[in-house]
Design a protein around this motif. Structure first.
Motif, short mmCIF file in Angstrom:
data_model
loop_
_atom_site.label_atom_id
_atom_site.label_comp_id
_atom_site.label_asym_id
_atom_site.label_seq_id
_atom_site.Cartn_x
_atom_site.Cartn_y
_atom_site.Cartn_z
N GLU A 36 3.92 6.08 2.00
CA GLU A 36 4.26 7.50 1.99
C GLU A 36 2.99 8.37 2.05
O GLU A 36 2.94 9.37 2.75
N ARG A 37 1.98 7.94 1.33
CA ARG A 37 0.74 8.72 1.35
C ARG A 37 0.06 8.62 2.72
O ARG A 37 -0.45 9.61 3.24
N PHE A 60 0.89 -1.17 0.00
CA PHE A 60 0.00 0.00 0.00
C PHE A 60 0.92 1.21 0.00
O PHE A 60 2.15 1.07 0.08
N ASP A 61 0.35 2.37 -0.12
CA ASP A 61 1.15 3.57 -0.31
C ASP A 61 1.51 4.17 1.05
O ASP A 61 0.86 5.08 1.55
N HIS A 73 -9.32 6.75 0.88
CA HIS A 73 -9.06 5.68 -0.08
C HIS A 73 -7.72 4.99 0.20
O HIS A 73 -7.58 3.79 0.00
N ALA A 74 -6.75 5.74 0.67
CA ALA A 74 -5.46 5.14 1.01
C ALA A 74 -5.62 4.16 2.17
O ALA A 74 -5.00 3.10 2.20
N ARG A 127 1.48 10.87 5.19
CA ARG A 127 1.12 12.28 4.97
C ARG A 127 -0.27 12.64 5.47
O ARG A 127 -0.55 13.82 5.68
#
Lengths: 438, 438, 438, 438
Positions: free
Chosen positions: A198-199, A195-196, A219-220, A202
């Motif tokens: 880094e996002r 999964f992201d 959504h992340a 943030r």
């Protein structure tokens, strides 16, 4: 006294090369010293995923690398909080949080879940003892600040006075889970756990003693929870891994039973004997590692007890139990199987195990209560809209709601294939059919 | 009789999830049966990179996963040869080649290089014995075809009558090296070892008993050799890894010395004792694994012998020797250091080791002779232009020429830091300066 | 006559380097010749994601690369079917299927969706015309086999006599979707679109005229559908992309309106004029590409008509419309806004657009009917258990059910910011508040 | 006055999703405003790699994304310098450096190298004019600080008073090169261009007005230079790309020749006409983009002049020139070929081009002089040992020395295949043989 700024910052940043985070950065002498204690180095000899390497051959990574990863994610979260100057983050807690994230798994022994089941040990209580009793870790923490052993232990035991620090290390989307999903995906080679990160980093915000998620990150988070869902079903609950865990647990159960019955082992080592006899102390606990357990199994494969010897051979040579699947429980049928197994000379207590993944110490996501009545309950994931409107994510996301409290689990009956094949002709037709014996 | 087509093809292809190749495909019953032998499963308990995990914490992968990887690359090469219908490939050799690639490392023991050094064992000869003597592997091969044990052993020993099969498993750009570069890069997390495997597979050609490279693939080969060069200097020759190997070797040397001198070990296990006393047979050799070695070290940390105990503690707790670097050899200086070490109560034979990477069993690339007088000499990489013009790659590529036979090596002097620090005042100024003691 | 084996196989396999599939392999002269036609090369000048590059700057990839990718996935699926010898796959259809997959998007023009909306063109009908009328593609196909133009067109139009070939190119999990999810994820840089293609290819089975999924692949399909879900909400429905599409559509609408009203453009080119006037033929259609459209916008930025000039400047300089979000439709309010916009000198028909993603030509997943009454309806994904029990996936998977027919959509009102800011004082308070104007 | 801290920091950090760096972070209002100027947005319409997309279909990325990438690497380097508190970095230069890195390519036109060759334009001088003349960029910079246009231009022109800022943007290992190697590798899909950016950033040090590399980073730099070497030979010098550049240049040459001769073009647009006639001003220059050039080619494909029409068709439909290869120059032979080409009705000045990669505006690595006599000369890479011992890397690294000033280049003769095939019978035997015409 420590004030969040390390008393001693390392003259030059140290790095560890890490396949998941590229590099792990160590900037504080305290963290560096903790990593170099013998108790932390011991984590190199304990695999992160227990027996999963028998299913996914890449899954040979240790709790050492996972612990560094949890530390690194925590470091990144705090560093993001500090850079953004968020009001809700207590800056003076940085080092305590980093220590807790690094050490949260320090109490794990070899194949923890199986050993805990059989011997009623708990890695959490060992973690506290390692922090508070006479160990190198305790010494390093105490020399840094006499209050540190207790403070770090309090964070890990979720009794710390700053709940946000607890939340960082233990919640539905904590640094622990984020690292293990990414790491286990990397080493098994499945690509479900990505999964992201880094996002997600943030969109985290400290808010009234909790880490919450900015609404735009929904959504992340969905993607993170779906990764978790997939990892549970594809990796953690894999029936072959369950089979190897069952063998392992039965080895321990048999050894305990034999020991209780006065059996004399041809081979034994002190830490193991103390574990089995329930008299283990911290020094012996720290001497337990996977090497010792596997060496024991190699030796016990030559024991006179046929059950123990067979189980050990099975584990070492990966001759695991097979399984059949059932949608519904059926106690009556199960009892009949046990009877028939006995009738052909098998030991149902060792040769039949009925397993249901739902009983395992995982759940994909439970919204939970925010009161944490249950100590096992992890605080839910909250979305932050505007300045301070919070909502639990499963109320906002159809996807999350659909995986909340899902049970897709089936019942698996594990058993050794060969003796059944040999005695198939002596079993009644319904049992033969069930086990697909002609 | 086997004719390259498996007598028994698996009814359904089996796969292993693999982080490096995504999936490993098994299509033949023979290969499946070999993987499930106890000797092959034992490779799960032996790390591919020995002590490198003490430098790169991700490098915990086993020889089991590497062996599967070598098999998979070999399978892909052969499958490419067959699909393209190249004349030079003898189709009936497919299964022999696959077996040899799967089993080429079967004779490895725990921490092979160190054990081989101290006890003069050789994994190559153990490989042959495991293939030819009374093992499950021998049984599986023999049942498939009585000639298979000898044929597979001949490929691995480079005496097989079809040199192209040998070339597949053992050359400067064989399946073994291609897998370990990619795999070691993946698990350590360095990104030096990555090259374009798919492109290299496409430019390989069977040609007059050798695997050669189509001329247009020269840059891809350069890239592969540069990866190798980088991996050697960044990973395989890493001084911290060397330090841990030195400790390991000294533990074995000390144990052998003590055993020879009649020392009674508080703790010992039979396979280890036989290794040390030089009387090991195949059954005991197969019982040796890293678990046993690490368990021995844990036990020996409590032995009465101070040297052995100290070395074992160092290995387990990762308190490795430090090192200083010298550009040139200086025997006179080294002798003086040894004398001074003795004078302050150290044992130079255990407390000082002078190491030069060039002596290690690796070389980045040597064009070699095509005659293979030397059994260690691997056939060079040949470029094919047009129909049959061959040229050795270092004659065509400036890059390859520049790394051919390169020695960037320096001399490293390894030593334990603490005793030196304690006795620094008793050492002469030149030695103090050399070791940066004030 | 073509029999699935190419009449002419290329003497040597050709490859294209592709970031998504590593390499794209061309083995048939026919495929090679189709790629080299001018109509196929023209796809290099049409972006796969239209205006998405204004939101995700990496999304600059063309329909050319996507078309090669669809071909490659189809090639892999068929090759898997052939290798496994599945009964349900008609081998003689291979080349037709490959042609259809390569050419399925050949009728796309620049910024298709917007142009289709405004000018009532349909890329599907252009695809058929390009296959059947006087083009290089038609010529290449006809020379290979006179029946090929019709057969390939029938596959793309879903009227082909072998439904399984249609299913390969057009279904809920066809080669088209699999490629665009992976490709769009790669080029935008989001990591939502990644799923395990290799695993999905392994669980596909031809079955009674359809491509179905082996039951054990259910989780892999869930992961694929979740990727789709995430890509839709994160990329395809991104409000900034919607804003740029709105601008684009309005430019075309304005140009059409002006043209209809007899306006004389300072700058015009023939293919564009014919498009606007509804008289475009195939030769002019093929001359339309994004270069021409962008050149037109550059020229029209200097037109006398203020609305057209403003819109063109906005598109080129990325001065897009802002938007506000509403959960529910409110026609009355919208009408009031239009009135107020008119009152301050704006043109509501160009300066206000109300957008609802649900209207867009996408849906995450609809189980559909298996009867395909609706030509737009794509056949659902079926799981195959045992020999021939089929079940639609959303009946088996909670996850899939939860995203089936989901509408999370909100209403977005798009408008130009500057004129509103300038005239804010002339707007009533409720409108000012809605648009956050003080 | 700007003091390195932005006068206006954005209230919330903005991000761009980027496939190469994951995210690009914008923290300063000034950077945000520059990105939103029309001159910067125009870079979206100019491909980073010119015609390379005709060889590598993924290479469709724009100078817009590269410019953001150079900015991001510069931001990371400076941020590393600031975090480590290195003395040699002048903190007040941060924003100037960021602006220069963002804008260093702002003067590029479509297919720059070809246009510069034919029309003697230079993107560097256009960059300065765009910074200093009447543009939105100039306005944004001036409003921030009246000295900024000149300062930023001075950095880009290498005349700035702080040489370290120049070094960041323009040296043998500057942010520009690091981004384009990674980015071009990503979009073409080759895996040669990948090196360990994070490690390189960690070993950079500001030192006496230069950016140098800590000695321990030598292998990482070797790896970076090898990536460069591989990218040049595999991507930038690819003969198919060269062929397309040759066609492009000949189109421009032909158009210029026709225009000079008074030819009346059926289709022309003002910015192009001014370019061709050498009277282009900044406003027209900024109107030039690849869309306009491609639209011109589409239109010119219908011009009466056969040479121009043929070349335009070739470019659009990718019917490129073929080539033969020669190791050595042979002017006499080349003249004979020209004569023979004329004899069969070809135009040697358009139908034969002799190309040698060494002439191209790239060199893998040249140690250069540290005096920078030559404005094109980029400062070499210096290794820093201890406190201040510097050495040029090719003196330390065998690998680097081996690729320094390497010429592997061969001569390529490019020509149109079809007319040669048609007239083959009229050519003498030696020419026929050379071009492999039977």
């Amino acid at each position: 006294m420590a004030d969040g700024q390390s008393k001693e910052r390392l003259p030059e940043e140290k790095v560890f090369k890490d396949p998941v985070h590229k590099y792990i950065y160590v900037q504080d002498q305290l963290i560096w010293d903790l990593i170099n204690t013998r108790e932390f180095q011991r984590l190199r000899r304990i695999r992160q995923l227990g027996t999963s390497y028998l299913t996914f051959h890449g899954a040979e990574h240790s709790r050492f690398s996972h612990s560094l990863g949890v530390y690194e994610i925590t470091r990144k979260i705090i560093s993001q909080f500090e850079r953004s100057g968020y009001a809700g983050w207590p800056k003076e807690e940085k080092l305590v949080a980093l220590c807790a994230s690094l050490l949260h798994d320090i109490g794990h022994g070899p194949f923890s879940h199986s050993i805990e089941d059989v011997f009623d040990a708990h890695h959490e209580s060992w973690t506290c003892r390692i922090l508070l009793e006479d160990t190198e870790i305790n010494q390093v923490l105490r020399q840094f600040d006499p209050s540190y052993p207790e403070r770090v232990a309090a964070v890990i035991c979720k009794t710390y006075h700053e709940p946000i620090v607890v939340s960082l290390v233990s919640s539905q989307m904590d640094a622990d889970r984020m690292d293990y999903l990414l790491r286990d995906a990397y080493f098994t080679g499945v690509n479900y756990g990505t999964f992201d990160l880094e996002r997600i980093l943030r969109v985290l915000r400290p808010h009234q003693g909790r880490i919450v998620v900015k609404e735009s990150g929904m959504h992340a988070v969905e993607d993170y929870l779906m990764s978790r869902y997939q990892m549970y079903w594809q990796v953690y609950f894999h029936p072959v891994t369950r089979s190897s865990e069952i063998i392992l647990r039965q080895i321990f159960r048999r050894a305990k039973e034999l020991h209780g019955g006065g059996y004399t082992f041809k081979w034994m080592m002190s830490p193991l004997e103390k574990l089995i006899s329930g008299t283990i102390d911290i020094r012996d606990y720290l001497a337990l590692d996977e090497a010792l357990v596997q060496t024991a199994f190699s030796a016990w494969a030559n024991e006179a007890d046929a059950v123990l010897s067979d189980l050990c051979h099975r584990f070492l040579d990966r001759r695991l139990y097979k399984y059949i699947t059932m949608d519904q429980p059926d106690e009556k049928l199960w009892q009949e199987i046990r009877n028939q197994f006995s009738a052909i000379g098998l030991h149902p207590e060792y040769h039949l195990e009925i397993d249901f993944p739902y009983d395992m110490p995982y759940h994909v996501y439970r919204p939970g209560s925010t009161k944490r009545a249950d100590k096992e309950e992890k605080p839910p994931i909250l979305l932050l809209s505007g300045e301070d409107h919070l909502s639990e994510i499963s109320r906002r996301s159809d996807i999350v709601r659909s995986i909340t409290g899902i049970h897709q689990g089936k019942y698996h009956l594990y058993y050794p294939e060969e003796p059944l094949l040999e005695s198939a002709h002596r079993l009644p037709a319904n049992i033969r059919e069930l086990f697909a014996l002609m």
